[in-house]
Scaffold this active site. Structure first.
Site, PDB file in Angstrom:
ATOM      1  N   HIS A 197      -1.451 -14.557   2.141  1.00 31.97           N
ATOM      2  CA  HIS A 197      -1.497 -13.996   3.500  1.00 31.97           C
ATOM      3  C   HIS A 197      -0.114 -13.820   4.095  1.00 31.97           C
ATOM      4  O   HIS A 197       0.187 -12.818   4.729  1.00 31.97           O
ATOM      5  CB  HIS A 197      -2.275 -14.933   4.425  1.00 31.97           C
ATOM      6  CG  HIS A 197      -3.746 -14.738   4.334  1.00 31.97           C
ATOM      7  ND1 HIS A 197      -4.625 -15.775   4.397  1.00 31.97           N
ATOM      8  CD2 HIS A 197      -4.474 -13.622   4.189  1.00 31.97           C
ATOM      9  CE1 HIS A 197      -5.853 -15.305   4.278  1.00 31.97           C
ATOM     10  NE2 HIS A 197      -5.780 -14.000   4.153  1.00 31.97           N
ATOM     11  N   GLU A 439     -11.939  -2.371 -10.326  1.00 29.35           N
ATOM     12  CA  GLU A 439     -10.988  -3.477 -10.443  1.00 29.35           C
ATOM     13  C   GLU A 439     -11.491  -4.567 -11.377  1.00 29.35           C
ATOM     14  O   GLU A 439     -10.887  -5.619 -11.512  1.00 29.35           O
ATOM     15  CB  GLU A 439     -10.625  -4.032  -9.067  1.00 29.35           C
ATOM     16  CG  GLU A 439     -11.783  -4.250  -8.129  1.00 29.35           C
ATOM     17  CD  GLU A 439     -11.339  -4.676  -6.719  1.00 29.35           C
ATOM     18  OE1 GLU A 439     -10.144  -4.814  -6.466  1.00 29.35           O
ATOM     19  OE2 GLU A 439     -12.239  -4.883  -5.888  1.00 29.35           O
ATOM     20  N   ASN A 462      -4.467  -4.577  -8.743  1.00 22.93           N
ATOM     21  CA  ASN A 462      -4.107  -5.996  -8.585  1.00 22.93           C
ATOM     22  C   ASN A 462      -5.135  -6.874  -9.299  1.00 22.93           C
ATOM     23  O   ASN A 462      -4.798  -7.807 -10.027  1.00 22.93           O
ATOM     24  CB  ASN A 462      -4.064  -6.398  -7.110  1.00 22.93           C
ATOM     25  CG  ASN A 462      -3.091  -5.555  -6.309  1.00 22.93           C
ATOM     26  OD1 ASN A 462      -2.211  -4.931  -6.880  1.00 22.93           O
ATOM     27  ND2 ASN A 462      -3.249  -5.528  -4.999  1.00 22.93           N
ATOM     28  N   ASP A 463      -6.396  -6.555  -9.047  1.00 20.91           N
ATOM     29  CA  ASP A 463      -7.449  -7.333  -9.706  1.00 20.91           C
ATOM     30  C   ASP A 463      -7.695  -6.867 -11.134  1.00 20.91           C
ATOM     31  O   ASP A 463      -7.940  -7.678 -12.017  1.00 20.91           O
ATOM     32  CB  ASP A 463      -8.762  -7.229  -8.895  1.00 20.91           C
ATOM     33  CG  ASP A 463      -8.760  -8.207  -7.739  1.00 20.91           C
ATOM     34  OD1 ASP A 463      -8.358  -9.367  -7.947  1.00 20.91           O
ATOM     35  OD2 ASP A 463      -9.148  -7.811  -6.630  1.00 20.91           O
ATOM     36  N   CYS A 510      -5.071   2.054  -5.541  1.00 19.38           N
ATOM     37  CA  CYS A 510      -4.672   1.407  -4.291  1.00 19.38           C
ATOM     38  C   CYS A 510      -4.067   0.028  -4.520  1.00 19.38           C
ATOM     39  O   CYS A 510      -3.747  -0.667  -3.564  1.00 19.38           O
ATOM     40  CB  CYS A 510      -5.836   1.339  -3.311  1.00 19.38           C
ATOM     41  SG  CYS A 510      -7.187   0.323  -3.898  1.00 19.38           S
TER      42      CYS A 510
END
Ligand code: PEP
Ligand code: MG
Length: 586
Positions: A197, A439, A462-463, A510
């Site tokens: 975060h 993903e 990312n995943d 993305c």
């Protein structure tokens, strides 16, 4: 004789937020001071309790000020994080237990409060659940603030004067959100990852940051001069004259490039051979809509709605979501926004303990899986999105799709919400585009089957990378294995883009990979139709696209697909990137 200048130390960490910062280090003492337990006399009980109440009030006042400040600067929802802190601060059970320890066991208040909070934090730490882990950070934050006030120390952000580079073991989301952009030049931490975060917030606040610098708070002293290179993930302690000169040059170059790129603001991203690629922005907060405009993005390609969830146990209701989505849409001046439905893990939405303590939260109850099992909450989100779709161009996509069945079930729910809105006479866009995030490797492998079920694909690299290579994206110990140019990733990306085009739907990327201009030749060669990146990466990616030729990039992809080493593939991409936009890769 004057002392020779101290030696420069160069440390390499993880680049999490771009930019260069030069200033004095200010070490945030997150190394926790455990209060010493002391027996008190009965006559001291009242005074101890009073001390506690004063500390709670001081903490409350401080959190409230932060909440108001952040609400003004970033928006109401971002400020909600402090409401969660205030709830923890006034938790009746914690107060009662602390009181009992003071009055019955005659323990000093610092120690009493510490042991009560510690018990809860330790209990929660044993449960491997992403949501709970984040709440632990909040509890730890509140605990530290109260203890500081009991010791009559002021909170860090209140006592700092002048500008500084913040150095800490770790930063909580509230620390990062509360950072004063004018004072905090940059930050470096020992723990953290690109997707934590605080890193995400640093990027949205435009604060250069490097994480993963183990032991940094031991190697540095407050007041030492440091230079943070948030582009490459470097930290220089006592930067030498040579380094400073080099970075002055880099900064000048970056500024010149940035002002040159400003001219592209109104241009659309098009390859040198004329193919249009939509270049949109990833956002986490409504307040980022200004950046989307500022950097010339074509709308929002990924709105991570789970950040709406930071404040509490559930998503805000339909109305609050609708207002939030509409506010962003209105700020986009007619551009499109793609809303991703909630993508959190854990089970805190229901408080259902059956699902607590997942052994592998990344493989567990997250994304679309959770939404499909929480139809009440899912419907609220879909209704809010549909209602908003009557006011502008909106798309919706589902995270963590692993099979066609999930898409069908999600679509059924969308259809049912549409009928409901119809019968209520509430307008919406009947043709709202519906997409699947790709993903999970299973989804990438059956992209040809999924393509017929949706209007677009958005690849969450990312995943996809973490699941394909079996490497935790947040674990800096295995960060070296996290390779976007792994040959397996290339094959999956090719499979997805080809399947999309064979079925006449568009495919975008993305994940963070989309913003890395070294990889733009690869993505252009794969034929991606959209790239969605952090807003401040838009100008560079746009320039890269403008310089690249589709045919050459396609040939490059053919060549890359024959290669078996991630590093060679990366180097080859870099060569092509340097050939076409050398000035962007300084
Ligand atoms: C991704 O996985 O690439 C993605 C864009 O989603 P997130 O980073 O929010 O998981
Ligand atoms: Mg993802």
């Amino acid at each position: 004789m004057s002392n020779p200048p101290p030696d420069e130390i160069r440390l390499t960490g993880l680049a999490v937020s771009p930019g260069i910062a030069l200033g004095r280090a200010s070490i945030r003492g997150h190394k926790f001071i455990v209060p010493v337990e002391r027996k008190i006399g009965e006559s001291e009980v009242d005074a101890e309790w009073q001390r506690f109440e004063i500390a709670l009030d001081a903490t409350h006042e401080h959190l409230e000020k932060l909440r108001v400040r952040i609400a003004k600067r970033a928006g109401k929802l971002e400020a909600n994080i402090f409401e969660a802190h205030l709830l923890i601060l006034r938790d009746v059970t914690v107060m009662d237990e602390t009181k009992r320890l003071i009055t019955e066991d005659l323990i000093n208040v610092d120690s009493a409060y510490f042991s009560v909070m510690r018990r809860y934090i330790d209990g929660m730490s044993e449960i491997k659940d992403q949501y709970l882990q984040e709440r632990i950070v909040d509890m730890q934050d509140v605990l530290e603030r109260v203890l500081r006030n009991l010791r009559k120390e002021s909170d860090v952000e209140a006592e700092e004067t002048g500008t500084f580079v913040l150095v800490a073991h770790d930063l909580t989301p509230s620390d990062t959100a509360a950072m004063d952009r004018d004072k905090v030049l940059g930050f470096v931490t020992e723990a953290g990852s690109v997707t934590s975060h605080s890193s995400i917030m640093a990027r949205s606040l435009g604060i250069p940051a490097v994480t993963g610098l183990h032991d940094i708070s031991r190697r540095l002293r407050s007041g030492q001069r440091v230079l943070v290179d948030g582009y490459k993930g470097l930290l220089f302690i006592n930067p030498s004259g040579e380094t400073l000169k080099e970075y002055e040059g880099i900064q000048e170059q970056k500024n010149a490039i940035a002002s040159g790129l400003e001219e592209l603001r109104e241009d659309k991203a098009k390859t040198a051979s004329g193919r249009r690629i939509i270049l949109s922005a990833n956002i986490e907060f409504a307040s980022e809509v200004n950046l989307v405009r500022k950097y010339g993005a074509e709308g929002v390609g990924l709105y991570r709605t789970e950040f709406l969830y930071l404040s509490g146990k559930t998503l805000p209701g339909e109305e609050e979501q609708f207002n939030n989505y509409k506010k962003i849409l209105d700020g986009l001046g007619g551009e499109e926004m793609i809303i991703r439905t909630l993508d959190v893990g854990g089970d805190k939405l229901t408080g259902d303990e059956e699902h607590a303590g997942e052994m592998n939260p990344y493989l567990g109850w997250r994304g679309i899986r959770l939404s499909l099992e929480q139809p009440h909450m899912f419907r609220q989100q879909i209704r809010a999105i549909l209602r908003c779709s009557a006011h502008g161009k909106l798309g919706v996509m589902f995270p963590l799709i692993s099979s066609g069945d999930e898409i069908k079930r999600a679509r059924d729910l969308v259809d049912s919400c549409k009928s409901e809105l119809d019968s209520e006479g509430i307008p919406f866009d009947g043709n709202i585009p519906i997409g699947a995030m790709i993903e999970v490797p299973s989804a990438a492998l059956i992209a040809d089957q999924l393509a017929g079920l949706v209007d677009f694909f958005s690849v969450g690299t990312n995943d996809l990378i973490q699941y394909t290579i079996a490497v935790d994206r947040g674990n800096d110990r295995v960060a070296k294995l996290y390779q976007p140019t792994h040959p397996a990733i290339l094959r999956l990306l090719k499979n997805v883009t080809d399947a999309a085009h064979e079925h006449d739907i568009w495919a975008g990327i993305c994940g963070e990979m989309a913003g890395d201009i070294v990889l733009t030749p690869l993505l252009v060669g794969l034929g991606v139709d959209e790239l969605s990146v952090i807003a401040n990466q838009i100008p560079r990616v746009k320039q890269a696209i403008l310089r690249l030729d589709d045919n050459k990039c396609r040939e490059l992809v053919e060549e890359l697909l024959t290669m078996s080493e991630a590093e060679r593939i990366f180097t080859r991409c870099r060569e092509v990137a340097i050939e076409h936009y050398p000035e962007l890769l300084v």
